[in-house]
Design a protein around this motif. Structure first.
Motif, PDB file in Angstrom:
ATOM      1  N   PRO A 129       7.513   5.126   1.064  1.00  0.00           N
ATOM      2  CA  PRO A 129       6.869   5.770   2.211  1.00  0.00           C
ATOM      3  C   PRO A 129       5.578   6.516   1.890  1.00  0.00           C
ATOM      4  O   PRO A 129       4.736   6.692   2.772  1.00  0.00           O
ATOM      5  CB  PRO A 129       7.955   6.730   2.720  1.00  0.00           C
ATOM      6  CG  PRO A 129       9.242   6.091   2.319  1.00  0.00           C
ATOM      7  CD  PRO A 129       8.954   5.460   0.979  1.00  0.00           C
ATOM      8  N   VAL A 130       5.399   6.932   0.648  1.00  0.00           N
ATOM      9  CA  VAL A 130       4.179   7.671   0.327  1.00  0.00           C
ATOM     10  C   VAL A 130       2.946   6.766   0.336  1.00  0.00           C
ATOM     11  O   VAL A 130       1.811   7.254   0.390  1.00  0.00           O
ATOM     12  CB  VAL A 130       4.331   8.399  -1.028  1.00  0.00           C
ATOM     13  CG1 VAL A 130       4.049   7.477  -2.201  1.00  0.00           C
ATOM     14  CG2 VAL A 130       3.428   9.623  -1.086  1.00  0.00           C
ATOM     15  N   PHE A 131       3.147   5.452   0.319  1.00  0.00           N
ATOM     16  CA  PHE A 131       2.028   4.506   0.434  1.00  0.00           C
ATOM     17  C   PHE A 131       1.132   4.854   1.611  1.00  0.00           C
ATOM     18  O   PHE A 131      -0.099   4.778   1.537  1.00  0.00           O
ATOM     19  CB  PHE A 131       2.592   3.087   0.609  1.00  0.00           C
ATOM     20  CG  PHE A 131       1.587   2.053   1.062  1.00  0.00           C
ATOM     21  CD1 PHE A 131       0.964   1.231   0.138  1.00  0.00           C
ATOM     22  CD2 PHE A 131       1.293   1.873   2.406  1.00  0.00           C
ATOM     23  CE1 PHE A 131       0.054   0.262   0.550  1.00  0.00           C
ATOM     24  CE2 PHE A 131       0.381   0.903   2.834  1.00  0.00           C
ATOM     25  CZ  PHE A 131      -0.239   0.097   1.899  1.00  0.00           C
ATOM     26  N   TRP A 132       1.746   5.239   2.727  1.00  0.00           N
ATOM     27  CA  TRP A 132       1.000   5.423   3.968  1.00  0.00           C
ATOM     28  C   TRP A 132       0.088   6.637   3.883  1.00  0.00           C
ATOM     29  O   TRP A 132      -1.008   6.652   4.461  1.00  0.00           O
ATOM     30  CB  TRP A 132       1.973   5.520   5.141  1.00  0.00           C
ATOM     31  CG  TRP A 132       2.869   4.319   5.159  1.00  0.00           C
ATOM     32  CD1 TRP A 132       4.136   4.220   4.639  1.00  0.00           C
ATOM     33  CD2 TRP A 132       2.533   3.030   5.653  1.00  0.00           C
ATOM     34  NE1 TRP A 132       4.606   2.947   4.798  1.00  0.00           N
ATOM     35  CE2 TRP A 132       3.649   2.187   5.415  1.00  0.00           C
ATOM     36  CE3 TRP A 132       1.414   2.499   6.283  1.00  0.00           C
ATOM     37  CZ2 TRP A 132       3.666   0.852   5.782  1.00  0.00           C
ATOM     38  CZ3 TRP A 132       1.428   1.170   6.656  1.00  0.00           C
ATOM     39  CH2 TRP A 132       2.553   0.357   6.401  1.00  0.00           C
ATOM     40  N   LEU A 133       0.498   7.665   3.171  1.00  0.00           N
ATOM     41  CA  LEU A 133      -0.366   8.828   2.988  1.00  0.00           C
ATOM     42  C   LEU A 133      -1.537   8.476   2.069  1.00  0.00           C
ATOM     43  O   LEU A 133      -2.661   8.930   2.280  1.00  0.00           O
ATOM     44  CB  LEU A 133       0.435  10.003   2.413  1.00  0.00           C
ATOM     45  CG  LEU A 133       1.194  10.864   3.432  1.00  0.00           C
ATOM     46  CD1 LEU A 133       2.337  10.079   4.075  1.00  0.00           C
ATOM     47  CD2 LEU A 133       1.726  12.129   2.784  1.00  0.00           C
ATOM     48  N   HIS A 134      -1.267   7.682   1.047  1.00  0.00           N
ATOM     49  CA  HIS A 134      -2.337   7.250   0.141  1.00  0.00           C
ATOM     50  C   HIS A 134      -3.370   6.415   0.888  1.00  0.00           C
ATOM     51  O   HIS A 134      -4.585   6.636   0.758  1.00  0.00           O
ATOM     52  CB  HIS A 134      -1.736   6.454  -1.018  1.00  0.00           C
ATOM     53  CG  HIS A 134      -2.741   5.791  -1.900  1.00  0.00           C
ATOM     54  ND1 HIS A 134      -3.812   6.467  -2.438  1.00  0.00           N
ATOM     55  CD2 HIS A 134      -2.849   4.506  -2.347  1.00  0.00           C
ATOM     56  CE1 HIS A 134      -4.533   5.632  -3.190  1.00  0.00           C
ATOM     57  NE2 HIS A 134      -3.969   4.440  -3.134  1.00  0.00           N
ATOM     58  N   HIS A 135      -2.910   5.473   1.693  1.00  0.00           N
ATOM     59  CA  HIS A 135      -3.860   4.606   2.385  1.00  0.00           C
ATOM     60  C   HIS A 135      -4.558   5.318   3.544  1.00  0.00           C
ATOM     61  O   HIS A 135      -5.672   4.922   3.933  1.00  0.00           O
ATOM     62  CB  HIS A 135      -3.199   3.305   2.827  1.00  0.00           C
ATOM     63  CG  HIS A 135      -3.407   2.225   1.828  1.00  0.00           C
ATOM     64  ND1 HIS A 135      -4.404   1.280   1.945  1.00  0.00           N
ATOM     65  CD2 HIS A 135      -2.804   1.989   0.645  1.00  0.00           C
ATOM     66  CE1 HIS A 135      -4.384   0.485   0.889  1.00  0.00           C
ATOM     67  NE2 HIS A 135      -3.418   0.901   0.082  1.00  0.00           N
ATOM     68  N   ALA A 136      -3.955   6.361   4.077  1.00  0.00           N
ATOM     69  CA  ALA A 136      -4.686   7.176   5.042  1.00  0.00           C
ATOM     70  C   ALA A 136      -5.823   7.917   4.340  1.00  0.00           C
ATOM     71  O   ALA A 136      -6.891   8.125   4.920  1.00  0.00           O
ATOM     72  CB  ALA A 136      -3.748   8.152   5.736  1.00  0.00           C
TER      73      ALA A 136
END
Length: 354
Positions: free
Chosen positions: A275-282
């Protein structure tokens, strides 16, 4: 690169609370660039989107614990709903898995092409993102010996990231009981193989992380600031962001991914499964947004490279009229619409970063 705007826009919400970290040079650059956005909007009114009505996206630590928990609860909700891609990916068991499946299928097209990395670069494992508290994105993995993370195509000593203090299953926080269902395709740890070559078979296992300060060291604000200010064409902005591994040069994109590492975060294809992928890509989206602000008249329409990763197999150049191709996740829209965060898709894209 273009579809980073979709990945960032899909899950990240904006909330208003007081900032608790001093602004870094990238934060200051973004603030100083806002008059350019306001002036551009005066000359180019958008469909129902103004600076005043735009959603203000905020960094993880600037949310209250309750707001962070609302975000992780939403992810857990997605993980509780049945998949829509199970006909093409038997391993997909949830709506969250649908995002991973589409990413796997789109990886050859969308690559090679928010968390504020700098805040936590010195000690990511003990940051508000990964400290394992209720308001985190879950902990590091349990300590498990491994040889490090290989980086194909990079020369020594850049071809191996030294191991961190994790490597095993996440032990605390909202995702301590999470099951990863699809992949791996290009694993960085010794995890069980997927029954299908395309990685879409059912392969349940725990979420693993090896939070790595060696990788985080290349995501400090000076790297991001130089990326934005020293690269004036999209080709070079994109190339430097991704990394020039044969020259031993990391990019902030790879640095953020390998800060988390593990399984599936370290897998090029399956990384959205953490789930932390989405914060990185934001954050990738934020950096691109700040780069665009420096010359909106030109940079809102700049695209580069072909339609296949590293032009393999050879393909034609991408254009503003290409479609997003997100399958069950969203209707097709053109790249042109995705480029504009202030009025794209008929005003549905209407956000800024603070």
């Amino acid at each position: 690169m273009v579809l980073s705007k979709v990945w960032g826009a899909t899950l990240l919400a904006g909330f208003a609370v007081a900032q608790t970290y001093p602004p870094d040079v990238v934060d200051q650059l973004a603030k100083d660039s806002l008059p350019k956005l306001k002036e551009w909007l005066e000359r180019n009114p958008q469909e129902g989107c103004t600076y005043e009505t735009a959603v203000k996206r905020r960094e993880w630590r600037d949310l209250t614990v309750e707001e962070r928990k609302a975000y992780t609860d939403a992810v857990l909700c997605l993980q509780s709903k049945p998949a829509l891609t199970s006909d093409q990916a038997p391993g997909a068991k949830s709506r969250f898995d649908d995002y991973v499946v589409i990413h796997i299928q789109q990886t050859p097209r969308n690559h090679g092409s928010y968390w504020n990395w700098d805040r936590y670069a010195k000690d990511p494992a003990n940051s508000p993102l990964f400290d394992g508290s209720e308001g985190s994105m879950g902990s590091n993995g349990a300590k498990e010996e491994h040889q490090g993370i290989p980086i194909p195509g990079a020369p020594p000593p850049y071809n191996m990231i030294p191991p961190g203090d994790g490597g095993g299953c996440v032990t605390s926080g909202p995702f301590k009981n999470m099951t990863v269902n699809v992949g791996p395709i290009a694993p960085t740890l010794n995890v069980q193989r997927n029954p299908r070559a395309d990685g879409l078979g059912y392969n349940p296992r725990c979420l693993r992380r090896d939070i790595n300060k060696h990788s985080a060291a290349v995501t400090t604000a000076n790297y991001t600031y130089d990326l934005i200010t020293n690269n004036h064409e999209i080709y070079w902005f994109q190339t430097v962001m991704e990394g020039q591994f044969p020259q031993g040069k990391w990019g902030v994109h790879a640095g953020g991914h390998y800060t988390v590492s593990g399984d599936p975060a370290g897998d090029f294809y399956v990384s959205p499964g953490d789930p932390v992928f989405w914060l990185h890509h934001a954050m990738i989206d934020r950096v691109w947004w700040i780069w665009q602000l420096q010359d909106l008249d030109s940079r809102l329409t700049q695209v580069s490279m072909t339609k296949t990763m590293n032009n393999f197999p050879p393909s034609e150049n991408g254009t503003l009229d290409d479609l997003s191709g997100l399958g069950v996740l969203a209707p097709d829209v053109t790249v042109r619409e995705l480029m504009n965060t202030m009025g794209g898709i008929g005003g549905k894209f209407c956000y800024i970063y603070e």
